[in-house]
Design a protein around this motif. Structure first.
Motif, PDB file in Angstrom:
ATOM      1  N   ARG A 128       0.842  -1.208   0.000  1.00  0.00           N
ATOM      2  CA  ARG A 128       0.000   0.000   0.000  1.00  0.00           C
ATOM      3  C   ARG A 128       0.870   1.248   0.000  1.00  0.00           C
ATOM      4  O   ARG A 128       0.509   2.277  -0.597  1.00  0.00           O
ATOM      5  N   GLN A 129       2.025   1.193   0.678  1.00  0.00           N
ATOM      6  CA  GLN A 129       2.914   2.345   0.699  1.00  0.00           C
ATOM      7  C   GLN A 129       3.521   2.612  -0.675  1.00  0.00           C
ATOM      8  O   GLN A 129       3.838   3.760  -1.011  1.00  0.00           O
ATOM      9  N   LEU A 130       3.702   1.563  -1.480  1.00  0.00           N
ATOM     10  CA  LEU A 130       4.148   1.771  -2.862  1.00  0.00           C
ATOM     11  C   LEU A 130       3.069   2.535  -3.634  1.00  0.00           C
ATOM     12  O   LEU A 130       3.333   3.569  -4.224  1.00  0.00           O
ATOM     13  N   VAL A 131       1.888   1.995  -3.643  1.00  0.00           N
ATOM     14  CA  VAL A 131       0.722   2.669  -4.224  1.00  0.00           C
ATOM     15  C   VAL A 131      -0.510   1.913  -3.755  1.00  0.00           C
ATOM     16  O   VAL A 131      -0.545   0.681  -3.801  1.00  0.00           O
ATOM     17  N   PHE A 154       8.926   0.150   1.215  1.00  0.00           N
ATOM     18  CA  PHE A 154       9.725  -0.050   0.013  1.00  0.00           C
ATOM     19  C   PHE A 154      10.758  -1.150   0.242  1.00  0.00           C
ATOM     20  O   PHE A 154      10.971  -2.018  -0.605  1.00  0.00           O
ATOM     21  N   ARG A 155      11.422  -1.096   1.403  1.00  0.00           N
ATOM     22  CA  ARG A 155      12.464  -2.090   1.698  1.00  0.00           C
ATOM     23  C   ARG A 155      11.857  -3.466   1.963  1.00  0.00           C
ATOM     24  O   ARG A 155      12.449  -4.491   1.616  1.00  0.00           O
ATOM     25  N   ALA A 187      15.219   1.445  -5.390  1.00  0.00           N
ATOM     26  CA  ALA A 187      16.670   1.554  -5.593  1.00  0.00           C
ATOM     27  C   ALA A 187      17.299   2.423  -4.503  1.00  0.00           C
ATOM     28  O   ALA A 187      16.667   3.361  -4.004  1.00  0.00           O
ATOM     29  N   PRO A 188      18.538   2.140  -4.101  1.00  0.00           N
ATOM     30  CA  PRO A 188      19.228   2.975  -3.108  1.00  0.00           C
ATOM     31  C   PRO A 188      19.336   4.413  -3.593  1.00  0.00           C
ATOM     32  O   PRO A 188      19.524   4.675  -4.787  1.00  0.00           O
ATOM     33  N   LYS A 189      19.221   5.351  -2.666  1.00  0.00           N
ATOM     34  CA  LYS A 189      19.278   6.755  -3.029  1.00  0.00           C
ATOM     35  C   LYS A 189      20.630   7.139  -3.624  1.00  0.00           C
ATOM     36  O   LYS A 189      20.725   8.096  -4.394  1.00  0.00           O
ATOM     37  N   ASP A 190      21.691   6.427  -3.274  1.00  0.00           N
ATOM     38  CA  ASP A 190      23.014   6.731  -3.822  1.00  0.00           C
ATOM     39  C   ASP A 190      23.064   6.522  -5.334  1.00  0.00           C
ATOM     40  O   ASP A 190      23.940   7.064  -6.005  1.00  0.00           O
ATOM     41  N   LEU A 191      22.137   5.732  -5.859  1.00  0.00           N
ATOM     42  CA  LEU A 191      22.114   5.522  -7.300  1.00  0.00           C
ATOM     43  C   LEU A 191      21.894   6.845  -8.019  1.00  0.00           C
ATOM     44  O   LEU A 191      22.524   7.134  -9.042  1.00  0.00           O
ATOM     45  N   GLY A 192      20.990   7.669  -7.460  1.00  0.00           N
ATOM     46  CA  GLY A 192      20.738   8.973  -8.053  1.00  0.00           C
ATOM     47  C   GLY A 192      21.775  10.006  -7.664  1.00  0.00           C
ATOM     48  O   GLY A 192      22.147  10.862  -8.465  1.00  0.00           O
TER      49      GLY A 192
END
Length: 232
Positions: free
Chosen positions: A76-79, A118-119, A181-186
């Protein structure tokens, strides 16, 4: 004659019970996100939540039931299905509906700190538990059905058509990857991903070009073959 107070003990118990249930669910969700289903013990959940195993048994029928509830909340937290219905009701053009949904997903992926759900979903995808079928039945299938209908409307194909099903995967999977995806990717690898507005626009071009190509191919496959001319 004495009258019952509007804040009766029964109503208070129900309110307190729901608060306790939500507190256990939130605590367990954070712990399952950190450690995964196999490593997060009932004892640690109880310690963090400041409750006992009896409360988990009462509200969730044990640890397995608690994890199933966590998975449903995580998805639900995803959408949520309510969000999908709301986004779909804003526009009448099915392409605009799909654009609104995908843009919403991209914006969620750009949040500085992702919710624990998410995790949890990522861990479950990488290491499925016995509760996976429950998440699929109760969380994934209703949303997939709605999106299949939307894509089928765009492509003028039945929602269960193989092309529609494959298109749904090609359309939604990149959004889910960006969300978990990990935030470090961005931040370090692909800094352009931090511009969620440009990212959403490019995704729309990519998705609709693919949809149009697959739709035309499906139409060509359905078209009758030209009749051969008569021999003289």
């Amino acid at each position: 004659m004495a009258t019952r107070s509007s804040s009766s003990p029964l109503r208070t118990q129900r309110t307190d019970g729901n608060t306790t249930r939500l507190h256990i669910l939130e605590t367990a969700g954070q712990l399952f996100a950190e450690r995964g289903f196999a490593e997060a013990t009932s004892k640690e959940i109880c310690t963090r939540a400041g409750t006992n195993m009896a409360a988990i048994n009462y509200h969730f029928n044990g640890r397995d039931g608690l994890y199933e509830a966590v998975l449903i909340e995580a998805h639900r937290q995803l959408v949520s299905i309510d969000e999908l219905v709301s986004l779909a009701s804003v526009q009448t053009d099915p392409r605009l509906k799909l654009r609104a949904f995908l843009t919403h997903m991209v914006e969620l992926s750009g949040q500085p700190k992702a919710p624990w759900g998410f995790r949890v979903v990522l861990r479950e995808a990488l290491s499925p538990s016995p509760a996976l079928p429950v998440m699929i039945r109760r969380a994934v299938l209703p949303k997939a059905k709605l999106l299949r209908g939307l894509i089928g409307e765009i492509m003028a194909l039945p929602e269960d058509h193989p092309t529609v099903q494959r298109t749904l995967m090609f359309t939604v999977l990149p959004c889910i990857v960006m969300m978990v995806a990990p935030k470090d990717l961005g931040n370090k690898v692909l800094p352009a991903l931090n511009d969620t507005e440009a990212l959403a626009d490019d995704l729309m071009r990519y998705v609709f070009a693919g949809i149009d190509a697959l739709m035309n191919e499906a139409k060509d496959a359905k078209a009758p073959a030209p009749r051969a001319g008569k021999r003289r």
